[in-house]
Design a protein around this motif. Structure first.
Motif, PDB file in Angstrom:
ATOM      1  N   GLY A  32      31.846  44.360  56.014  1.00  0.00           N
ATOM      2  CA  GLY A  32      32.098  42.988  56.452  1.00  0.00           C
ATOM      3  C   GLY A  32      32.416  42.038  55.312  1.00  0.00           C
ATOM      4  O   GLY A  32      32.833  40.906  55.540  1.00  0.00           O
ATOM      5  N   GLU A  33      32.195  42.476  54.066  1.00  0.00           N
ATOM      6  CA  GLU A  33      32.549  41.588  52.964  1.00  0.00           C
ATOM      7  C   GLU A  33      33.908  41.997  52.390  1.00  0.00           C
ATOM      8  O   GLU A  33      34.365  43.115  52.584  1.00  0.00           O
ATOM      9  CB  GLU A  33      31.466  41.555  51.884  1.00  0.00           C
ATOM     10  CG  GLU A  33      31.223  42.824  51.150  1.00  0.00           C
ATOM     11  CD  GLU A  33      30.040  42.686  50.189  1.00  0.00           C
ATOM     12  OE1 GLU A  33      29.413  41.632  50.107  1.00  0.00           O
ATOM     13  OE2 GLU A  33      29.762  43.689  49.503  1.00  0.00           O
ATOM     14  N   THR A  34      34.535  41.076  51.688  1.00  0.00           N
ATOM     15  CA  THR A  34      35.851  41.369  51.119  1.00  0.00           C
ATOM     16  C   THR A  34      35.712  42.223  49.862  1.00  0.00           C
ATOM     17  O   THR A  34      34.639  42.294  49.251  1.00  0.00           O
ATOM     18  CB  THR A  34      36.598  40.072  50.749  1.00  0.00           C
ATOM     19  OG1 THR A  34      35.868  39.404  49.726  1.00  0.00           O
ATOM     20  CG2 THR A  34      36.804  39.181  51.963  1.00  0.00           C
ATOM     21  N   ILE A  35      36.818  42.828  49.476  1.00  0.00           N
ATOM     22  CA  ILE A  35      36.823  43.634  48.253  1.00  0.00           C
ATOM     23  C   ILE A  35      36.447  42.768  47.060  1.00  0.00           C
ATOM     24  O   ILE A  35      35.620  43.146  46.226  1.00  0.00           O
ATOM     25  CB  ILE A  35      38.208  44.281  48.040  1.00  0.00           C
ATOM     26  CG1 ILE A  35      38.524  45.246  49.178  1.00  0.00           C
ATOM     27  CG2 ILE A  35      38.267  44.988  46.691  1.00  0.00           C
ATOM     28  CD1 ILE A  35      39.975  45.735  49.192  1.00  0.00           C
ATOM     29  N   VAL A  36      37.037  41.578  46.975  1.00  0.00           N
ATOM     30  CA  VAL A  36      36.753  40.681  45.845  1.00  0.00           C
ATOM     31  C   VAL A  36      35.273  40.304  45.805  1.00  0.00           C
ATOM     32  O   VAL A  36      34.674  40.250  44.735  1.00  0.00           O
ATOM     33  CB  VAL A  36      37.632  39.414  45.919  1.00  0.00           C
ATOM     34  CG1 VAL A  36      37.094  38.317  45.038  1.00  0.00           C
ATOM     35  CG2 VAL A  36      39.045  39.747  45.518  1.00  0.00           C
ATOM     36  N   SER A  37      34.685  40.077  46.940  1.00  0.00           N
ATOM     37  CA  SER A  37      33.268  39.741  46.976  1.00  0.00           C
ATOM     38  C   SER A  37      32.433  40.884  46.401  1.00  0.00           C
ATOM     39  O   SER A  37      31.557  40.669  45.562  1.00  0.00           O
ATOM     40  CB  SER A  37      32.848  39.450  48.417  1.00  0.00           C
ATOM     41  OG  SER A  37      31.459  39.244  48.490  1.00  0.00           O
ATOM     42  N   ALA A  38      32.729  42.097  46.833  1.00  0.00           N
ATOM     43  CA  ALA A  38      31.986  43.258  46.336  1.00  0.00           C
ATOM     44  C   ALA A  38      32.173  43.426  44.833  1.00  0.00           C
ATOM     45  O   ALA A  38      31.210  43.696  44.102  1.00  0.00           O
ATOM     46  CB  ALA A  38      32.442  44.514  47.070  1.00  0.00           C
ATOM     47  N   LEU A  39      33.391  43.246  44.349  1.00  0.00           N
ATOM     48  CA  LEU A  39      33.651  43.392  42.919  1.00  0.00           C
ATOM     49  C   LEU A  39      32.954  42.298  42.129  1.00  0.00           C
ATOM     50  O   LEU A  39      32.380  42.555  41.058  1.00  0.00           O
ATOM     51  CB  LEU A  39      35.159  43.359  42.647  1.00  0.00           C
ATOM     52  CG  LEU A  39      35.990  44.516  43.218  1.00  0.00           C
ATOM     53  CD1 LEU A  39      37.472  44.317  42.888  1.00  0.00           C
ATOM     54  CD2 LEU A  39      35.500  45.863  42.709  1.00  0.00           C
ATOM     55  N   SER A  40      32.971  41.075  42.626  1.00  0.00           N
ATOM     56  CA  SER A  40      32.338  39.954  41.927  1.00  0.00           C
ATOM     57  C   SER A  40      30.840  40.184  41.756  1.00  0.00           C
ATOM     58  O   SER A  40      30.288  39.943  40.680  1.00  0.00           O
ATOM     59  CB  SER A  40      32.565  38.642  42.687  1.00  0.00           C
ATOM     60  OG  SER A  40      33.923  38.325  42.693  1.00  0.00           O
ATOM     61  N   ARG A  80      46.149  42.182  48.845  1.00  0.00           N
ATOM     62  CA  ARG A  80      45.417  40.931  48.572  1.00  0.00           C
ATOM     63  C   ARG A  80      43.933  41.173  48.863  1.00  0.00           C
ATOM     64  O   ARG A  80      43.489  41.099  50.003  1.00  0.00           O
ATOM     65  CB  ARG A  80      45.984  39.790  49.400  1.00  0.00           C
ATOM     66  CG  ARG A  80      47.317  39.314  48.876  1.00  0.00           C
ATOM     67  CD  ARG A  80      47.815  38.060  49.563  1.00  0.00           C
ATOM     68  NE  ARG A  80      48.888  37.478  48.800  1.00  0.00           N
ATOM     69  CZ  ARG A  80      50.167  37.892  48.844  1.00  0.00           C
ATOM     70  NH1 ARG A  80      50.505  38.872  49.653  1.00  0.00           N
ATOM     71  NH2 ARG A  80      51.075  37.327  48.095  1.00  0.00           N
ATOM     72  N   THR A  81      43.201  41.445  47.799  1.00  0.00           N
ATOM     73  CA  THR A  81      41.821  41.885  47.963  1.00  0.00           C
ATOM     74  C   THR A  81      40.860  40.762  48.357  1.00  0.00           C
ATOM     75  O   THR A  81      39.714  41.041  48.675  1.00  0.00           O
ATOM     76  CB  THR A  81      41.326  42.558  46.674  1.00  0.00           C
ATOM     77  OG1 THR A  81      41.523  41.661  45.574  1.00  0.00           O
ATOM     78  CG2 THR A  81      42.085  43.856  46.429  1.00  0.00           C
ATOM     79  N   CYS A  82      41.334  39.528  48.365  1.00  0.00           N
ATOM     80  CA  CYS A  82      40.455  38.433  48.799  1.00  0.00           C
ATOM     81  C   CYS A  82      40.371  38.332  50.317  1.00  0.00           C
ATOM     82  O   CYS A  82      39.498  37.635  50.841  1.00  0.00           O
ATOM     83  CB  CYS A  82      40.899  37.098  48.203  1.00  0.00           C
ATOM     84  SG  CYS A  82      42.453  36.454  48.870  1.00  0.00           S
ATOM     85  N   ILE A  83      41.263  39.024  51.019  1.00  0.00           N
ATOM     86  CA  ILE A  83      41.249  38.936  52.486  1.00  0.00           C
ATOM     87  C   ILE A  83      41.101  40.299  53.160  1.00  0.00           C
ATOM     88  O   ILE A  83      41.135  40.392  54.373  1.00  0.00           O
ATOM     89  CB  ILE A  83      42.500  38.209  53.028  1.00  0.00           C
ATOM     90  CG1 ILE A  83      43.780  38.897  52.562  1.00  0.00           C
ATOM     91  CG2 ILE A  83      42.489  36.735  52.640  1.00  0.00           C
ATOM     92  CD1 ILE A  83      45.052  38.359  53.217  1.00  0.00           C
ATOM     93  N   VAL A  84      40.949  41.349  52.360  1.00  0.00           N
ATOM     94  CA  VAL A  84      40.786  42.696  52.933  1.00  0.00           C
ATOM     95  C   VAL A  84      39.321  43.104  52.810  1.00  0.00           C
ATOM     96  O   VAL A  84      38.714  42.972  51.745  1.00  0.00           O
ATOM     97  CB  VAL A  84      41.694  43.710  52.204  1.00  0.00           C
ATOM     98  CG1 VAL A  84      41.429  45.130  52.685  1.00  0.00           C
ATOM     99  CG2 VAL A  84      43.156  43.336  52.412  1.00  0.00           C
ATOM    100  N   LEU A  85      38.773  43.602  53.896  1.00  0.00           N
ATOM    101  CA  LEU A  85      37.363  43.985  53.917  1.00  0.00           C
ATOM    102  C   LEU A  85      37.157  45.385  53.350  1.00  0.00           C
ATOM    103  O   LEU A  85      38.031  46.244  53.462  1.00  0.00           O
ATOM    104  CB  LEU A  85      36.834  43.933  55.357  1.00  0.00           C
ATOM    105  CG  LEU A  85      36.971  42.597  56.070  1.00  0.00           C
ATOM    106  CD1 LEU A  85      36.366  42.681  57.469  1.00  0.00           C
ATOM    107  CD2 LEU A  85      36.312  41.474  55.282  1.00  0.00           C
ATOM    108  N   VAL A  86      36.001  45.588  52.758  1.00  0.00           N
ATOM    109  CA  VAL A  86      35.670  46.901  52.197  1.00  0.00           C
ATOM    110  C   VAL A  86      35.507  47.927  53.311  1.00  0.00           C
ATOM    111  O   VAL A  86      35.131  47.602  54.432  1.00  0.00           O
ATOM    112  CB  VAL A  86      34.368  46.843  51.357  1.00  0.00           C
ATOM    113  CG1 VAL A  86      34.575  46.039  50.094  1.00  0.00           C
ATOM    114  CG2 VAL A  86      33.215  46.312  52.177  1.00  0.00           C
TER     115      VAL A  86
END
Ligand code: FES
Length: 104
Positions: A32-40, A80-86
């Motif tokens: 449910g979280e974005t790729i960027v969120s997980a990476l951050s 665009r990893t800010c809008i794609v979910l993991v």
């Protein structure tokens, strides 16, 4: 950087814990979280390299309207990893204008 756990007006549902691979490194995240969120949360804030200047780029608009977060996801460039979910088992790599920057 850490996840927001308590917020005065928003509730955060804790989803299933899953794992993605970033340039060979296993990263735990939540469905449910974005790729960027997980990476951050994992301390990864450099998402790509500028094509012309070769300077590192990170999150900019966070709404899918620029190119700052373009990465290779599951072998597909320019995601665009800010809008794609993991997704469990997803592979993510940095890229520049010419392709992938880092091999696994
Ligand atoms: S940060 Fe702008 S599209 Fe993702």
């Amino acid at each position: 950087m850490d996840r927001i756990k308590n917020h005065p007006i928003l509730d955060f549902e804790k989803n299933e814990k899953i794992t993605i691979s970033f340039e060979g490194r296993e990263i735990e995240c939540f469905r449910g979280e974005t790729i960027v969120s997980a990476l951050s949360v994992a301390g990864i804030t450099t998402l790509r390299e500028n094509v012309k200047t070769h300077r590192p780029q990170g999150l900019f608009c966070a709404i899918g309207k620029c190119s700052s977060c373009l990465m290779e996801v599951n072998g597909v460039p320019n995601v665009r990893t800010c809008i794609v979910l993991v997704e469990d088992g997803m592979t993510v790599r940095r890229q520049n204008g010419k392709g992938v920057l880092h091999e696994d």
